[in-house]
Scaffold this motif. Structure first.
Motif, mmCIF file in Angstrom:
data_model
loop_
_atom_site.group_PDB
_atom_site.id
_atom_site.type_symbol
_atom_site.label_atom_id
_atom_site.label_comp_id
_atom_site.label_asym_id
_atom_site.label_seq_id
_atom_site.Cartn_x
_atom_site.Cartn_y
_atom_site.Cartn_z
ATOM 1 N N LEU A 4 0.884 -1.158 0.000
ATOM 2 C CA LEU A 4 0.000 0.000 0.000
ATOM 3 C C LEU A 4 0.923 1.210 0.000
ATOM 4 C CD1 LEU A 4 -2.614 -0.978 2.775
ATOM 5 C CD2 LEU A 4 -2.765 -1.385 0.326
ATOM 6 N N VAL A 5 0.875 2.018 -1.036
ATOM 7 C CA VAL A 5 1.799 3.131 -1.182
ATOM 8 C C VAL A 5 1.024 4.437 -1.120
ATOM 9 C CG1 VAL A 5 3.554 4.186 -2.623
ATOM 10 C CG2 VAL A 5 3.333 1.693 -2.571
ATOM 11 N N GLU A 6 1.305 5.207 -0.052
ATOM 12 C CA GLU A 6 0.650 6.502 0.123
ATOM 13 C C GLU A 6 1.444 7.594 -0.577
ATOM 14 O OE1 GLU A 6 0.246 4.454 4.289
ATOM 15 O OE2 GLU A 6 1.834 4.751 2.797
ATOM 16 N N SER A 7 0.727 8.631 -0.980
ATOM 17 C CA SER A 7 1.362 9.825 -1.544
ATOM 18 C C SER A 7 0.442 11.016 -1.305
ATOM 19 C CB SER A 7 1.631 9.652 -3.037
ATOM 20 O OG SER A 7 0.419 9.454 -3.746
ATOM 21 N N GLY A 8 1.015 12.204 -1.485
ATOM 22 C CA GLY A 8 0.202 13.416 -1.399
ATOM 23 C C GLY A 8 0.383 14.223 -0.131
ATOM 24 N N GLY A 9 1.166 13.711 0.813
ATOM 25 C CA GLY A 9 1.393 14.472 2.029
ATOM 26 C C GLY A 9 2.299 15.657 1.776
ATOM 27 N N GLY A 10 2.448 16.482 2.802
ATOM 28 C CA GLY A 10 3.317 17.644 2.675
ATOM 29 C C GLY A 10 3.003 18.691 3.706
ATOM 30 N N PRO A 14 -2.661 26.422 7.609
ATOM 31 C CA PRO A 14 -4.018 26.228 8.157
ATOM 32 C C PRO A 14 -5.070 26.772 7.200
ATOM 33 C CG PRO A 14 -2.533 26.998 9.867
ATOM 34 C CD PRO A 14 -1.755 27.058 8.585
ATOM 35 N N GLY A 15 -6.146 26.000 7.061
ATOM 36 C CA GLY A 15 -7.193 26.355 6.122
ATOM 37 C C GLY A 15 -6.990 25.793 4.731
ATOM 38 N N GLY A 16 -5.824 25.229 4.477
ATOM 39 C CA GLY A 16 -5.528 24.691 3.169
ATOM 40 C C GLY A 16 -6.066 23.278 2.963
ATOM 41 N N SER A 17 -5.730 22.716 1.813
ATOM 42 C CA SER A 17 -6.225 21.390 1.435
ATOM 43 C C SER A 17 -5.084 20.505 0.945
ATOM 44 C CB SER A 17 -7.270 21.509 0.312
ATOM 45 O OG SER A 17 -8.403 22.234 0.732
ATOM 46 N N LEU A 18 -5.274 19.221 1.128
ATOM 47 C CA LEU A 18 -4.386 18.208 0.574
ATOM 48 C C LEU A 18 -5.245 17.011 0.156
ATOM 49 C CD1 LEU A 18 -1.332 17.994 3.023
ATOM 50 C CD2 LEU A 18 -1.281 18.797 0.655
ATOM 51 N N ARG A 19 -4.733 16.278 -0.826
ATOM 52 C CA ARG A 19 -5.392 15.037 -1.232
ATOM 53 C C ARG A 19 -4.391 13.904 -1.136
ATOM 54 N NH1 ARG A 19 -7.227 12.844 -7.135
ATOM 55 N NH2 ARG A 19 -9.146 11.770 -6.540
ATOM 56 N N LEU A 20 -4.667 12.969 -0.255
ATOM 57 C CA LEU A 20 -3.817 11.792 -0.117
ATOM 58 C C LEU A 20 -4.323 10.681 -1.033
ATOM 59 C CD1 LEU A 20 -3.360 11.594 3.761
ATOM 60 C CD2 LEU A 20 -2.076 12.940 2.082
ATOM 61 N N SER A 21 -3.383 9.909 -1.547
ATOM 62 C CA SER A 21 -3.714 8.748 -2.373
ATOM 63 C C SER A 21 -3.040 7.507 -1.795
ATOM 64 C CB SER A 21 -3.248 8.950 -3.821
ATOM 65 O OG SER A 21 -3.873 10.058 -4.415
ATOM 66 N N CYS A 22 -3.678 6.384 -1.959
ATOM 67 C CA CYS A 22 -3.123 5.104 -1.533
ATOM 68 C C CYS A 22 -3.321 4.111 -2.666
ATOM 69 C CB CYS A 22 -3.808 4.607 -0.271
ATOM 70 S SG CYS A 22 -3.391 2.904 0.181
ATOM 71 N N LYS A 23 -2.225 3.745 -3.294
ATOM 72 C CA LYS A 23 -2.263 2.783 -4.390
ATOM 73 C C LYS A 23 -1.941 1.410 -3.831
ATOM 74 C CE LYS A 23 -1.930 1.119 -8.642
ATOM 75 N NZ LYS A 23 -3.127 0.910 -9.495
ATOM 76 N N ALA A 24 -2.845 0.449 -4.056
ATOM 77 C CA ALA A 24 -2.686 -0.899 -3.512
ATOM 78 C C ALA A 24 -2.272 -1.881 -4.600
ATOM 79 C CB ALA A 24 -3.993 -1.351 -2.874
ATOM 80 N N THR A 113 2.510 8.692 5.215
ATOM 81 C CA THR A 113 2.912 9.946 4.589
ATOM 82 C C THR A 113 2.692 11.080 5.577
ATOM 83 O OG1 THR A 113 2.648 11.349 2.615
ATOM 84 C CG2 THR A 113 0.645 10.342 3.496
ATOM 85 N N GLN A 114 3.670 11.961 5.689
ATOM 86 C CA GLN A 114 3.621 13.041 6.672
ATOM 87 C C GLN A 114 2.740 14.182 6.171
ATOM 88 O OE1 GLN A 114 5.228 13.362 9.876
ATOM 89 N NE2 GLN A 114 3.854 15.139 9.988
ATOM 90 N N VAL A 115 1.843 14.621 7.032
ATOM 91 C CA VAL A 115 1.053 15.821 6.784
ATOM 92 C C VAL A 115 1.356 16.815 7.898
ATOM 93 C CG1 VAL A 115 -1.279 16.804 6.706
ATOM 94 C CG2 VAL A 115 -0.790 14.624 5.565
#
Length: 119
Positions: A4-10, A14-24, A113-115
């Motif tokens: 399971l590989v996560e991506s999209g952290g960073g 505050p108030g912003g957005s992120l989209r995490l993905s998990c490819k299995a 993945t670190q957020v």
């Protein structure tokens, strides 16, 4: 070996957005549920959101109305859309494959993945 590989952290303000993905590397349509957990420094790992095979979803109270979990079975990928992020959302986020009726110890996990939410 299952991956399971996560991506999209960073880092986000505050108030912003992120989209995490998990490819299995497995067929997630055969898994009871897919989920996202997080663990902040000094705290226990907690369930953030889960999506059951069939579409039902559940969320931690702290993220309801801000986070949305979704899945694309054709791509074997799970997403976590995170909006209106707060500093307390800072954590390592882990993708999880819930393999019920097998015991929890049999679940598959990503590496995380670190957020970081900070100004």
């Amino acid at each position: 070996q299952v991956q399971l590989v996560e991506s999209g952290g960073g880092l986000v303000q505050p108030g912003g957005s992120l989209r995490l993905s998990c490819k299995a590397s497995i067929d997630i349509s055969r898994v009871y549920a897919m989920g996202w957990y997080r663990q902040a420094p000094g705290k226990e790992r907690e369930l953030v959101a889960a999506i059951i095979n069939g579409g039902g979803t559940s969320y931690a109270d702290s993220v309801k109305g801000r986070f949305t979990i979704s899945r694309d079975n054709a791509k074997n990928t799970v997403y976590l859309q995170m909006n209106s992020l707060k500093p307390e959302d800072t954590a390592v986020y882990y993708c999880n494959a819930d393999r019920r009726p097998l015991p929890k110890e049999a679940d598959y996990w990503g590496q995380g993945t670190q957020v970081t939410v900070s100004s």
